[in-house]
Design a protein around this motif. Structure first.
Motif, PDB file in Angstrom:
ATOM      1  N   GLY A   1       0.727  -0.958   0.334  1.00 34.83           N
ATOM      2  CA  GLY A   1       0.493  -0.295   0.051  1.00 34.83           C
ATOM      3  C   GLY A   1       1.082   1.576   0.038  1.00 34.83           C
ATOM      4  N   THR A   2       1.501   1.539  -1.424  1.00 36.92           N
ATOM      5  CA  THR A   2       1.762   2.632  -1.409  1.00 36.92           C
ATOM      6  C   THR A   2       1.350   4.108  -1.185  1.00 36.92           C
ATOM      7  OG1 THR A   2       2.664   2.427  -3.717  1.00 36.92           O
ATOM      8  CG2 THR A   2       4.111   0.878  -2.555  1.00 36.92           C
ATOM      9  N   GLY A   3       0.648   4.503  -0.900  1.00 43.16           N
ATOM     10  CA  GLY A   3       0.459   5.076  -0.949  1.00 43.16           C
ATOM     11  C   GLY A   3       0.380   6.555   0.263  1.00 43.16           C
ATOM     12  N   LEU A   4       0.254   7.614   1.069  1.00 47.62           N
ATOM     13  CA  LEU A   4       0.758   8.694   1.717  1.00 47.62           C
ATOM     14  C   LEU A   4       1.843   8.161   2.846  1.00 47.62           C
ATOM     15  CD1 LEU A   4       0.413  11.991   2.923  1.00 47.62           C
ATOM     16  CD2 LEU A   4      -1.413  10.909   4.045  1.00 47.62           C
ATOM     17  N   ILE A   5       0.678   7.236   3.449  1.00 48.81           N
ATOM     18  CA  ILE A   5       0.774   6.458   4.909  1.00 48.81           C
ATOM     19  C   ILE A   5       2.558   6.219   4.524  1.00 48.81           C
ATOM     20  CG2 ILE A   5       1.019   5.345   6.756  1.00 48.81           C
ATOM     21  CD1 ILE A   5      -0.018   8.347   6.800  1.00 48.81           C
ATOM     22  N   GLY A   6       2.689   4.611   3.598  1.00 49.13           N
ATOM     23  CA  GLY A   6       3.093   3.754   3.122  1.00 49.13           C
ATOM     24  C   GLY A   6       4.491   4.029   2.346  1.00 49.13           C
TER      25      GLY A   6
ATOM     26  N   LEU B   1       4.948  -3.617   6.182  1.00 51.30           N
ATOM     27  CA  LEU B   1       4.710  -2.864   6.971  1.00 51.30           C
ATOM     28  C   LEU B   1       3.026  -2.654   5.911  1.00 51.30           C
ATOM     29  CD1 LEU B   1       5.756   0.728   7.999  1.00 51.30           C
ATOM     30  CD2 LEU B   1       3.422   0.439   6.299  1.00 51.30           C
ATOM     31  N   VAL B   2       1.807  -2.965   6.534  1.00 53.63           N
ATOM     32  CA  VAL B   2       0.672  -3.010   5.418  1.00 53.63           C
ATOM     33  C   VAL B   2      -0.015  -1.433   5.130  1.00 53.63           C
ATOM     34  CG1 VAL B   2      -2.157  -3.540   5.183  1.00 53.63           C
ATOM     35  CG2 VAL B   2       0.002  -5.140   5.659  1.00 53.63           C
ATOM     36  N   ALA B   3      -0.577  -0.228   4.226  1.00 52.61           N
ATOM     37  CA  ALA B   3      -0.783   0.296   4.186  1.00 52.61           C
ATOM     38  C   ALA B   3      -1.743   1.161   3.848  1.00 52.61           C
ATOM     39  CB  ALA B   3       0.451   1.657   4.404  1.00 52.61           C
TER      40      ALA B   3
ATOM     41  N   PRO C   1      -6.162   0.682   2.851  1.00 49.88           N
ATOM     42  CA  PRO C   1      -7.685   1.200   3.377  1.00 49.88           C
ATOM     43  C   PRO C   1      -7.808   0.467   4.341  1.00 49.88           C
ATOM     44  CG  PRO C   1      -7.796   1.422   0.834  1.00 49.88           C
ATOM     45  CD  PRO C   1      -6.213   0.688   1.314  1.00 49.88           C
ATOM     46  N   PRO C   2      -8.536   1.068   5.487  1.00 49.59           N
ATOM     47  CA  PRO C   2      -8.412  -0.212   6.980  1.00 49.59           C
ATOM     48  C   PRO C   2      -9.453  -1.091   6.457  1.00 49.59           C
ATOM     49  CG  PRO C   2      -9.073   2.363   7.140  1.00 49.59           C
ATOM     50  CD  PRO C   2      -8.860   2.473   5.782  1.00 49.59           C
ATOM     51  N   ALA C   3     -10.611  -1.537   5.493  1.00 45.14           N
ATOM     52  CA  ALA C   3     -11.238  -2.149   4.828  1.00 45.14           C
ATOM     53  C   ALA C   3     -10.617  -3.229   4.645  1.00 45.14           C
ATOM     54  CB  ALA C   3     -12.630  -1.320   4.504  1.00 45.14           C
ATOM     55  N   HIS C   4      -9.243  -3.030   4.049  1.00 38.37           N
ATOM     56  CA  HIS C   4      -8.484  -3.719   3.067  1.00 38.37           C
ATOM     57  C   HIS C   4      -7.856  -4.847   4.159  1.00 38.37           C
ATOM     58  CE1 HIS C   4      -9.935  -3.105  -0.749  1.00 38.37           C
ATOM     59  NE2 HIS C   4     -10.325  -1.832  -0.418  1.00 38.37           N
ATOM     60  N   VAL C   5      -7.358  -4.080   5.324  1.00 33.15           N
ATOM     61  CA  VAL C   5      -5.872  -4.500   6.028  1.00 33.15           C
ATOM     62  C   VAL C   5      -5.861  -6.147   7.147  1.00 33.15           C
ATOM     63  CG1 VAL C   5      -5.126  -4.149   8.387  1.00 33.15           C
ATOM     64  CG2 VAL C   5      -5.703  -2.085   7.259  1.00 33.15           C
ATOM     65  N   ALA C   6      -7.134  -6.681   7.015  1.00 32.48           N
ATOM     66  CA  ALA C   6      -6.872  -7.682   7.149  1.00 32.48           C
ATOM     67  C   ALA C   6      -6.644  -8.449   6.504  1.00 32.48           C
ATOM     68  CB  ALA C   6      -8.734  -8.584   8.009  1.00 32.48           C
ATOM     69  N   GLY C   7      -7.601  -8.578   5.677  1.00 28.63           N
ATOM     70  CA  GLY C   7      -7.067  -9.081   4.541  1.00 28.63           C
ATOM     71  C   GLY C   7      -5.524  -8.965   4.195  1.00 28.63           C
ATOM     72  N   VAL C   8      -5.353  -7.910   3.480  1.00 26.81           N
ATOM     73  CA  VAL C   8      -4.077  -8.326   3.557  1.00 26.81           C
ATOM     74  C   VAL C   8      -3.150  -8.395   4.166  1.00 26.81           C
ATOM     75  CG1 VAL C   8      -2.088  -6.002   2.647  1.00 26.81           C
ATOM     76  CG2 VAL C   8      -4.390  -6.016   1.492  1.00 26.81           C
ATOM     77  N   LEU C   9      -3.170  -8.391   5.592  1.00 27.11           N
ATOM     78  CA  LEU C   9      -2.490  -9.106   6.383  1.00 27.11           C
ATOM     79  C   LEU C   9      -2.221 -10.227   6.130  1.00 27.11           C
ATOM     80  CD1 LEU C   9      -2.478  -6.768   9.405  1.00 27.11           C
ATOM     81  CD2 LEU C   9      -0.544  -7.381   8.203  1.00 27.11           C
TER      82      LEU C   9
ATOM     83  N   LEU D   1       8.061  -2.892  -2.286  1.00 28.10           N
ATOM     84  CA  LEU D   1       6.958  -1.454  -2.654  1.00 28.10           C
ATOM     85  C   LEU D   1       5.855  -2.389  -3.178  1.00 28.10           C
ATOM     86  CD1 LEU D   1       8.635   1.767  -3.120  1.00 28.10           C
ATOM     87  CD2 LEU D   1       7.875   1.353  -1.170  1.00 28.10           C
ATOM     88  N   ALA D   2       4.741  -2.442  -2.751  1.00 23.93           N
ATOM     89  CA  ALA D   2       3.774  -3.229  -3.527  1.00 23.93           C
ATOM     90  C   ALA D   2       2.600  -2.707  -3.152  1.00 23.93           C
ATOM     91  CB  ALA D   2       4.074  -4.910  -2.788  1.00 23.93           C
ATOM     92  N   ASP D   3       1.489  -2.329  -4.318  1.00 20.38           N
ATOM     93  CA  ASP D   3       0.681  -1.948  -4.116  1.00 20.38           C
ATOM     94  C   ASP D   3      -0.420  -2.263  -4.708  1.00 20.38           C
ATOM     95  OD1 ASP D   3      -0.446   1.118  -3.368  1.00 20.38           O
ATOM     96  OD2 ASP D   3      -2.119   0.246  -4.421  1.00 20.38           O
ATOM     97  N   ARG D   4      -2.222  -2.669  -4.875  1.00 20.93           N
ATOM     98  CA  ARG D   4      -2.636  -3.426  -5.709  1.00 20.93           C
ATOM     99  C   ARG D   4      -2.830  -2.839  -6.714  1.00 20.93           C
ATOM    100  NH1 ARG D   4      -8.849  -2.540  -4.065  1.00 20.93           N
ATOM    101  NH2 ARG D   4      -8.835  -0.777  -4.500  1.00 20.93           N
TER     102      ARG D   4
END
Ligand code: NAD
Ligand code: PRE
Length: 361
Positions: free
Chosen positions: A8-13, A59-61, A63-71, A29-32
């Motif tokens: 998740g390479t947006g603002l925070i990542g 480090l998973v950055a 959006p919140p709704a995707h965090v559990a699935g990505v982790l 770095l990885a992003d959808r």
């Protein structure tokens, strides 16, 4: 920590990746959306090549709704020794991971209390987290090595670690982040259909109150959906205060002197309580707010003007503590407010005048 994978390479990542790269960590770095990852690479935040083996920290950055699935996916693939997310809510992702039956000893939920109203890698900066609280929510099952990796990350980002329970965190951020977001959006919403003649008078007050109203709605829908109860309770309290204040203001128009007096006292009370609450907001580096003086400079809206002011202040030996820029509507000009220690005001004022800057009160 020698290697990290940011998903998740947006603002925070990207901001965290830039800070890690700056401390010599090899960052993958990885992003959808591969374009986002490529942009982060172009900014110098690491490589978008997949790591050859497990990295030290993932480090998973997302959006919140995707965090559990990505982790969950990353943990099942065994991409790292430790796993951390930065979502703005902490209870819901943990419960989702528990429901998936994963071993969470190598996971820590975290939340840097720093961000921006803009999304994406182009809004990122290595110093985004400097001096800000970064919440860590380890449990008694958390592996010590993973806690140490998380602390190392926070230190590389020059943030201040704060250890909390996930649900206590969610109650706290309902007050200091989630409710304020909605209040800001509600105030800004009054401007949507306001007359141009009113909107063009916008000064610094409304800019301060509505800055975060520019935030990405989908991100906030995710956050609020994961913390609805505490935020709704706070909004009810705010609504009661507003209701009471509206009644007090109407009393100010009463023909009865006693009623007018009572109305005035109630308006004064809400303003006084506001002063008392504001004093409790910590300063830039978590300490009590410092009283800075403002030196205001009128500039032409041209490239390089700000850099010149900073350079002139530096030459005069003055440290700029904070800065605000107010753009003048309809003019190629702006007012730069330089916040400095009171004792630096005469030195800075004299130095800027000498170099031809137009100072304002
Ligand atoms: N914006 C803030 O101020 C702020 C502050 C602290 C924490 N956070 C948290 O940080 C996280 C990221 O926020 P942001 O502001 O950087 O958002 P952002 O929109 O800038 O970046 C999110 C990135 O995640 C990617 N993404 C979406 N789904 C994905 C998936 N399934 N797998 C991989 N990548 C995916 C998107 O393409 C995007 O590049 C959120 O969980 C948010 O709650 C945000
Ligand atoms: O300052 C901003 O623009 C933010 O978005 C910051 C802010 C906050 O409310 O403080 C917003 C949400 C995040 O979860 C953390 C930080």
């Amino acid at each position: 920590m020698r290697t990290a994978l940011v998903i998740g390479t947006g603002l925070i990542g990207t901001s965290a990746a830039l800070a890690l790269v700056g401390r010599g960590v090899r960052v993958h770095l990885a992003d959808r959306d591969p374009e986002q990852a490529r942009t982060a690479v172009a900014l110098g935040a690491g490589t978008d090549e997949a790591p050859e083996g497990p990295v030290d920290l993932a480090l998973v950055a997302a959006p919140p709704a995707h965090v559990a699935g990505v982790l969950a996916d990353a943990m099942r693939r065994g991409v790292a020794r430790g796993y951390l997310d930065v979502a703005s809510v902490k209870g819901a992702p943990r419960r989702e991971l528990e429901a998936l039956g994963l071993d969470l000893s190598h996971y820590i939920g975290s939340h840097p209390m720093s961000g921006r109203e803009k999304s994406g890698p182009l809004a990122a900066s290595a110093d985004l987290f400097e001096g800000r609280p970064w919440v860590l929510t380890p449990t008694r099952d958390t592996d010590t090595e993973v806690l140490n990796l998380a602390l190392e990350l926070v230190s590389h980002c020059r943030a201040v670690p704060v250890v909390m329970d996930a649900d206590a965190h969610d109650r706290a951020v309902a007050l200091v982040s989630h409710m304020p977001q909605l209040v800001s959006s509600t105030v800004a919403a009054r401007l949507e259909h306001a007359e141009e003649a009113a909107v063009r008078l916008c000064g610094q007050g409304i800019r301060d109150v509505t800055r975060i109203a520019a935030s990405e709605p989908q991100m906030w829908i995710d956050i609020l959906s994961a913390n609805p109860g505490p935020v709704a309770d706070l909004l009810t309290d705010v609504a009661a205060d507003l209701d009471e204040t509206a009644r007090a203001l109407r009393a100010l128009r009463s023909a009865e002197g006693a009623e007018r007096e009572e109305g005035g006292a109630r308006v004064r009370d809400v303003l006084r309580r506001g002063n008392a609450g504001r004093v409790r907001v910590p300063g830039k580096h978590g300490s009590a707010p410092r009283a800075y003086e403002v030196v205001a400079v009128l500039i032409d809206d041209q490239p390089g003007q700000l850099a010149r002011i900073f350079a002139d202040a530096g030459t005069a030996g003055v440290n700029i503590e904070d800065v605000r820029i107010e753009h003048a509507t309809g003019r190629q000009a702006g007012l730069v407010q330089l916040m400095v220690e009171p004792r630096a005001v005469p030195v800075l004022t004299a130095a800027l005048r000498e170099r031809g800057w137009a100072l304002r009160q």
